[in-house]
Design an enzyme around this catalytic site. Sequence first.
Site, mmCIF file in Angstrom:
data_model
loop_
_atom_site.group_PDB
_atom_site.id
_atom_site.type_symbol
_atom_site.label_atom_id
_atom_site.label_comp_id
_atom_site.label_asym_id
_atom_site.label_seq_id
_atom_site.Cartn_x
_atom_site.Cartn_y
_atom_site.Cartn_z
ATOM 1 N N PRO A 1 0.841 -1.207 0.000
ATOM 2 C CA PRO A 1 0.000 0.000 0.000
ATOM 3 C C PRO A 1 0.871 1.250 0.000
ATOM 4 C CG PRO A 1 -0.642 -1.506 1.753
ATOM 5 C CD PRO A 1 0.646 -2.014 1.186
ATOM 6 N N GLU A 2 0.521 2.199 -0.816
ATOM 7 C CA GLU A 2 1.217 3.476 -0.799
ATOM 8 C C GLU A 2 0.330 4.502 -0.096
ATOM 9 O OE1 GLU A 2 3.957 4.777 -3.467
ATOM 10 O OE2 GLU A 2 4.046 2.984 -4.712
ATOM 11 N N HIS B 1 -6.385 -15.071 8.977
ATOM 12 C CA HIS B 1 -5.277 -14.126 9.061
ATOM 13 C C HIS B 1 -5.621 -12.908 9.913
ATOM 14 C CE1 HIS B 1 -3.089 -16.494 6.185
ATOM 15 N NE2 HIS B 1 -4.082 -16.434 5.322
ATOM 16 N N ARG C 1 0.502 -11.885 5.103
ATOM 17 C CA ARG C 1 1.960 -12.022 5.035
ATOM 18 C C ARG C 1 2.673 -11.442 6.256
ATOM 19 N NH1 ARG C 1 4.069 -10.681 -0.907
ATOM 20 N NH2 ARG C 1 5.946 -11.539 0.040
#
Length: 287
Positions: free
Chosen positions: A2-3, A102, A125
């Site tokens: 994500p930016e 998750h 992740r």
Amino acid sequence: MPELPEVETVRRGLAPFIEGAKIQTVTLNRPNLRFPFPKGFVSGLEGQTITHLGRRAKYLVATLSGGGVWLSHLGMTGSFLVADQRLDEPSRLNQHDQAGKHVHVVAELVHPARGRVSLSYSDPRRFGFMDLFATDAPNPFTDSLGPEPLGNDLSGPYLADRLKNKKGPIKTVLLDQRVIAGLGNIYVCEALHLSAIAPHRAAGSLARAEIESLVVAIRQVLEAAIAAGGSTLKDFANAEGQKGYFQHSFSVYGHEGDHCPRAGCMGTIERQVQAGRSTFFCPVCQH
Ligand code: ZN
């Protein structure tokens, strides 16, 4: 990853659910994300009211009523999900993690207008992380950051001063978080194309007018991405679990071999690796 526009999109999505809400309970489903949760994390959050949800660079920064700061970074695949229990809408749950396996953090909140709100953090992740600071304590994540690209502190004169005498390529200097906070690879490529500046130019060689147009271009590409709901990519979902959809609107990023979209330019977008990162640019109209 994500930016800034994705993180800002998440912030805007979450703020109406959690600003003003009191944290009742926090449950950690594991001891760590990228880093271990700090000591006292749960007890430091429980009982606090979230007075403001801000953003610094790519960090979400929740200010707490007791003088603390709850900092979160989404890493590669992190997302916050809101299940407003009063509305009972399971469809809001993250589509790529329906089973919830998750989900690493669950905070049960009570919002003055919405009632009970369940806030969960999912991160397949686990490159994201969270930390907790006193408001006035040193913060190693944010203290050395440069100005926000959408704030008033980023200006032509500021950037001219930071680029002065720099021999490194402008692309690399713009990725330095001490120069501008939160600007990532995609938007640096896009801003350099929009301002017609070659990514390989020595940073110190930019003329003042070029720097001014670069500042405008940086704001423009970020604001367009925020308006479109954030940009990326396969692992990103905004706060309500929907995908951002700006990825089709990039001019150069990911467009190697395509015609340059600038009106009148006959160039073809090229990709080169600079400092380990892909740079997409037009060799014809970027000088
Ligand atoms: Zn071009």
